[in-house]
Design an enzyme around this catalytic site. Structure first.
Site, PDB file in Angstrom:
ATOM      1  N   ARG A 122      34.932  37.955  36.152  1.00 52.93           N
ATOM      2  CA  ARG A 122      35.336  37.861  37.420  1.00 52.93           C
ATOM      3  C   ARG A 122      35.694  36.161  37.632  1.00 52.93           C
ATOM      4  NH1 ARG A 122      33.203  42.292  41.164  1.00 52.93           N
ATOM      5  NH2 ARG A 122      35.296  43.262  41.695  1.00 52.93           N
ATOM      6  N   GLN A 127      41.666  36.777  38.153  1.00 52.85           N
ATOM      7  CA  GLN A 127      41.735  37.283  39.359  1.00 52.85           C
ATOM      8  C   GLN A 127      43.131  38.615  39.185  1.00 52.85           C
ATOM      9  OE1 GLN A 127      41.819  34.510  42.671  1.00 52.85           O
ATOM     10  NE2 GLN A 127      39.584  34.781  42.595  1.00 52.85           N
ATOM     11  N   ASP A 130      42.094  42.033  37.938  1.00 51.13           N
ATOM     12  CA  ASP A 130      40.657  42.304  38.614  1.00 51.13           C
ATOM     13  C   ASP A 130      41.008  43.421  39.267  1.00 51.13           C
ATOM     14  OD1 ASP A 130      38.103  43.011  39.804  1.00 51.13           O
ATOM     15  OD2 ASP A 130      38.003  41.053  40.574  1.00 51.13           O
ATOM     16  N   SER A 133      38.449  45.010  41.773  1.00 51.80           N
ATOM     17  CA  SER A 133      38.516  44.298  43.282  1.00 51.80           C
ATOM     18  C   SER A 133      39.626  44.998  44.034  1.00 51.80           C
ATOM     19  CB  SER A 133      38.863  42.813  43.198  1.00 51.80           C
ATOM     20  OG  SER A 133      37.694  42.083  42.904  1.00 51.80           O
ATOM     21  N   TYR A 227      27.332  38.456  41.643  1.00 50.96           N
ATOM     22  CA  TYR A 227      26.982  39.768  41.847  1.00 50.96           C
ATOM     23  C   TYR A 227      25.310  39.847  42.323  1.00 50.96           C
ATOM     24  CZ  TYR A 227      30.604  41.942  39.178  1.00 50.96           C
ATOM     25  OH  TYR A 227      32.096  42.441  38.839  1.00 50.96           O
TER      26      TYR A 227
HETATM   27  P1  NAD Z   1      29.559  45.410  43.788  1.00 53.26           P
HETATM   28  O1  NAD Z   1      30.402  46.503  43.960  1.00 53.26           O
HETATM   29  O2  NAD Z   1      28.929  45.279  42.420  1.00 53.26           O
HETATM   30  O3  NAD Z   1      28.745  45.321  44.851  1.00 53.26           O
HETATM   31  C1  NAD Z   1      28.639  45.728  46.118  1.00 53.26           C
HETATM   32  C2  NAD Z   1      27.857  44.856  47.119  1.00 53.26           C
HETATM   33  O4  NAD Z   1      26.586  45.359  47.229  1.00 53.26           O
HETATM   34  C3  NAD Z   1      27.566  43.191  46.657  1.00 53.26           C
HETATM   35  O5  NAD Z   1      27.940  42.571  47.601  1.00 53.26           O
HETATM   36  C4  NAD Z   1      26.036  43.225  46.298  1.00 53.26           C
HETATM   37  O6  NAD Z   1      25.529  42.006  46.889  1.00 53.26           O
HETATM   38  C5  NAD Z   1      25.510  44.218  47.523  1.00 53.26           C
HETATM   39  N1  NAD Z   1      24.223  44.893  47.188  1.00 53.26           N
HETATM   40  C6  NAD Z   1      23.622  45.176  46.101  1.00 53.26           C
HETATM   41  N2  NAD Z   1      22.271  45.653  46.359  1.00 53.26           N
HETATM   42  C7  NAD Z   1      22.150  45.659  47.768  1.00 53.26           C
HETATM   43  C8  NAD Z   1      21.351  46.185  48.584  1.00 53.26           C
HETATM   44  N3  NAD Z   1      20.090  46.472  48.332  1.00 53.26           N
HETATM   45  N4  NAD Z   1      21.574  45.701  50.062  1.00 53.26           N
HETATM   46  C9  NAD Z   1      22.721  45.357  50.424  1.00 53.26           C
HETATM   47  N5  NAD Z   1      23.679  44.990  49.708  1.00 53.26           N
HETATM   48  C10 NAD Z   1      23.625  45.114  48.225  1.00 53.26           C
HETATM   49  O7  NAD Z   1      30.364  43.859  44.141  1.00 53.26           O
HETATM   50  P2  NAD Z   1      31.627  43.541  44.066  1.00 53.26           P
HETATM   51  O8  NAD Z   1      32.311  44.070  45.678  1.00 53.26           O
HETATM   52  O9  NAD Z   1      32.501  44.090  43.020  1.00 53.26           O
HETATM   53  O10 NAD Z   1      31.798  42.006  43.962  1.00 53.26           O
HETATM   54  C11 NAD Z   1      30.623  41.314  44.655  1.00 53.26           C
HETATM   55  C12 NAD Z   1      31.055  39.902  44.500  1.00 53.26           C
HETATM   56  O11 NAD Z   1      31.453  39.375  43.354  1.00 53.26           O
HETATM   57  C13 NAD Z   1      32.085  39.380  45.337  1.00 53.26           C
HETATM   58  O12 NAD Z   1      31.704  39.461  46.868  1.00 53.26           O
HETATM   59  C14 NAD Z   1      32.423  38.151  44.869  1.00 53.26           C
HETATM   60  O13 NAD Z   1      31.472  37.142  45.418  1.00 53.26           O
HETATM   61  C15 NAD Z   1      32.095  38.354  43.170  1.00 53.26           C
HETATM   62  N6  NAD Z   1      33.902  38.501  42.977  1.00 53.26           N
HETATM   63  C16 NAD Z   1      34.375  37.395  42.332  1.00 53.26           C
HETATM   64  C17 NAD Z   1      35.684  37.636  41.961  1.00 53.26           C
HETATM   65  C18 NAD Z   1      36.368  36.708  41.337  1.00 53.26           C
HETATM   66  O14 NAD Z   1      36.026  35.392  41.198  1.00 53.26           O
HETATM   67  N7  NAD Z   1      37.433  36.749  40.492  1.00 53.26           N
HETATM   68  C19 NAD Z   1      36.248  38.654  42.281  1.00 53.26           C
HETATM   69  C20 NAD Z   1      35.601  39.988  42.804  1.00 53.26           C
HETATM   70  C21 NAD Z   1      34.517  39.692  43.302  1.00 53.26           C
END
Ligand code: NAD
Length: 379
Positions: A122, A127, A130, A133, A227
Site C-alpha cells: 500500500r 494505489q 489496490d 481498497s 494497518y
Molecule cells: P482493514 O480492512 O485491514 O481494517 C479496517 C479497519 O479496522 C482499519 O482501519 C483498522 O484500524 C480497524 N480495526 C482493527 N481492529 C479494530 C478494533 N479492534 N476496533 C476498531 N477498529 C479496528 O484496513 P483497510 O481499510 O484495508 O486499510 C486500513 C488503512 O490502510 C487505511 O485507512 C489507510 O491508512 C491505509 N491504506 C493505505 C493505502 C495507500 O497508501 N495506498 C491504501 C489503502 C489503505
C-alpha cells in the site's frame, strides 16, 4: 502475449476480472485479450460487448486457458482450475494467502507465476492497483444500503405535516477504507454518524466526512503500513466494555474491523446485541473472517430479539458492474506494471512485483505464505 479471462466459478461470485473498456487498454499495449463465453454475464457485460471492443470470446475454460500467457481472475482458482493454467503462465487474482495454502501450493507445483492482489504493497505508486481498497469501498457503500433497507426507520430527519422524525443513529466500527465509505454514504442519507477505530490517525478523516469520532480511554493499536496491529484479548475486553453504551444507543451498527491475515477482532458481544432496541440492524462486513459480532453467521441474516445481524458474504459481488469495473482497472494496472514491450518482464528488485508475487519458478516466494503453507505441506 495472450491474456485470458475465465468465467468466475466460485459460488455467488458475480464479478468478472476484466471489462471491455479495460481490455481495450491492454490491447493498446499490444496484448491479445480473450474471455470465456458468458464471463461477464452476471456483471451485466455481454459477450457482444466484449466482441465490440475487439476481445475474442472463447467457449469453455479449457480452450480459453490452453494457450494463455496471463490469466486474470477475481477469486482464487479451485483445484480443478489450477490444472488448466499452463505451466509458466502468470496469474493475477485475489488469492487469500492466509487461508488458501493448498491452492497456493498447487499453483507453485504447476509452475504458475501468481500475483496476489492482497499482497500489493500500500504505497502511493501502487494505489491504482489496490483492489482491496476498490472492493472495500463497494462493500462500505452497500453495507449502508443493506442496513437502510432493513431498518424500520428513516435515515434522515424528516419534517412532515404529521410531525418531525429524528434521524437514525449510525455507528461505524473500523474506519479504514470500507468504514470511511460507509460513513460518507450514511451521511449522504442524512443519518447522525459516529465512528471508532483503534488508529487515532483516522480521527480527522472521520470528522471531515461529518461524523463524530469516538475516543475511548485505550492505548492506540497502530501497526505497520497504516494497518491496525493484532490486539490482545485484554485490550478487546476493555474496548467492548467502553463501546457498549455507544452500541446500545445506535439504530445501525456497521462493523468493518480487520487485521490483515488474522481473524477479525470481536467487537460486539451477544449481550451488547441484546442491549440494542428491537428493529436495530447490524451489518458485519467482517463476517467471512470470523465476524466482529459474536452472533454473526457468515452468509446469513440472524434475528436476535428483533435486532437483525446481516452477515452477507462477498458484499462487493452484490454490485458486480461497478465492482468489476474498478477491479479490472486495478488488475490491468498491475499487469501493465509487469509488462515491457508487450511481454512479461519481472523485476524482482521492484517493491510492487516482489511484494505481490506469491509463487514463481515452482516455489512459494512470499515469506508469509511460506509459513502458512508449512503446516499444510506436513500433513
Ligand atoms: P482493514 O480492512 O485491514 O481494517 C479496517 C479497519 O479496522 C482499519 O482501519 C483498522 O484500524 C480497524 N480495526 C482493527 N481492529 C479494530 C478494533 N479492534 N476496533 C476498531 N477498529 C479496528 O484496513 P483497510 O481499510 O484495508 O486499510 C486500513 C488503512 O490502510 C487505511 O485507512 C489507510 O491508512 C491505509 N491504506 C493505505 C493505502 C495507500 O497508501 N495506498 C491504501 C489503502 C489503505
Amino acid at each position: 502475449m495472450k491474456v485470458a479471462v475465465p468465467k468466475e466459478r466460485a459460488q455467488d461470485e458475480r464479478r468478472v476480472a476484466l471489462v471491455p473498456d479495460t481490455a481495450t487498454k491492454l490491447m493498446a499495449a499490444g496484448l491479445e485479450v480473450s474471455v470465456e463465453e458468458g464471463a461477464g454475464s452476471s456483471a451485466f457485460v455481454s459477450d457482444a460487448d466484449y466482441e465490440k471492443a475487439g476481445v475474442k470470446v472463447v467457449k469453455g475454460a479449457a480452450s480459453l486457458l490452453a494457450n494463455a500467457d496471463v490469466v486474470l481472475k477475481v477469486q482464487a482458482p479451485a483445484a480443478g482450475e489450477v490444472d488448466l493454467i499452463p505451466n509458466g503462465a502468470v496469474l493475477i487474482s485475489f488469492l487469500q494467502p492466509a487461508t488458501q495454502a493448498d491452492i497456493i501450493a498447487a499453483l507453485a507445483r504447476r509452475g504458475v507465476t501468481a500475483f496476489s492482489l492482497e499482497l500489493v504493497p500500500r504505497i502511493s505508486r501502487a494505489q491504482s492497483m489496490d483492489a482491496l481498497s476498490s472492493q472495500a469501498s463497494a462493500a462500505g457503500y452497500k453495507a449502508v444500503l443493506m442496513a437502510a433497507g432493513r431498518l424500520g426507520k428513516f435515515f434522515p430527519m424528516m419534517m412532515t405535516a404529521a410531525g418531525t422524525v429524528a434521524p437514525a443513529r449510525v455507528l461505524v466500527m473500523g474506519a479504514g477504507v470500507a468504514g470511511l465509505q460507509a460513513i460518507a454514504t450514511a451521511r449522504r442519507l442524512g443519518a447522525v454518524v459516529s465512528a471508532y477505530d483503534v488508529r487515532p490517525a483516522v480521527k480527522e478523516e472521520v470528522q471531515s466526512l461529518g461524523a463524530s469520532f469516538i475516543e475511548l480511554a485505550l492505548e492506540t493499536q497502530e501497526g505497520e503500513g497504516g494497518y491496525a496491529r493484532e490486539q490482545s484479548e485484554e485490550f478487546l475486553r476493555k474496548q467492548r466494555d467502553l463501546i457498549g453504551e455507544h452500541v446500545a444507543k445506535s439504530d445501525v451498527v456497521i462493523t468493518t474491523a480487520a487485521i490483515p491475515g488474522r481473524r477479525a477482532p470481536l467487537l460486539v458481544t451477544s449481550d451488547m446485541v441484546k442491549g440494542m432496541r428491537p428493529g436495530s440492524v447490524i451489518v458485519d462486513l467482517a463476517a467471512e473472517t470470523g465476524g466482529n459480532v459474536e452472533l454473526t453467521r457468515a452468509g446469513e441474516d440472524v434475528d436476535v430479539g428483533g435486532v437483525t445481524i446481516i452477515g452477507t458474504r462477498n458484499v462487493p459481488s452484490t454490485m458486480p458492474l461497478h465492482a468489476s469495473q474498478l477491479y479490472a482497472r486495478n488488475v490491468a494496472n498491475l499487469l501493465l506494471h509487469l509488462v515491457k514491450d508487450g511481454a512479461i518482464n519481472l523485476d524482482f528488485a521492484d517493491d510492487i512485483t516482489k511484494g505481490s508475487c506469491i509463487t514463481h519458478g515452482g516455489e512459494i516466494v512470499n515469506e508469509r505464505a511460506k509459513q502458512t503453507a508449512a503446516p499444510a505441506s506436513k500433513s
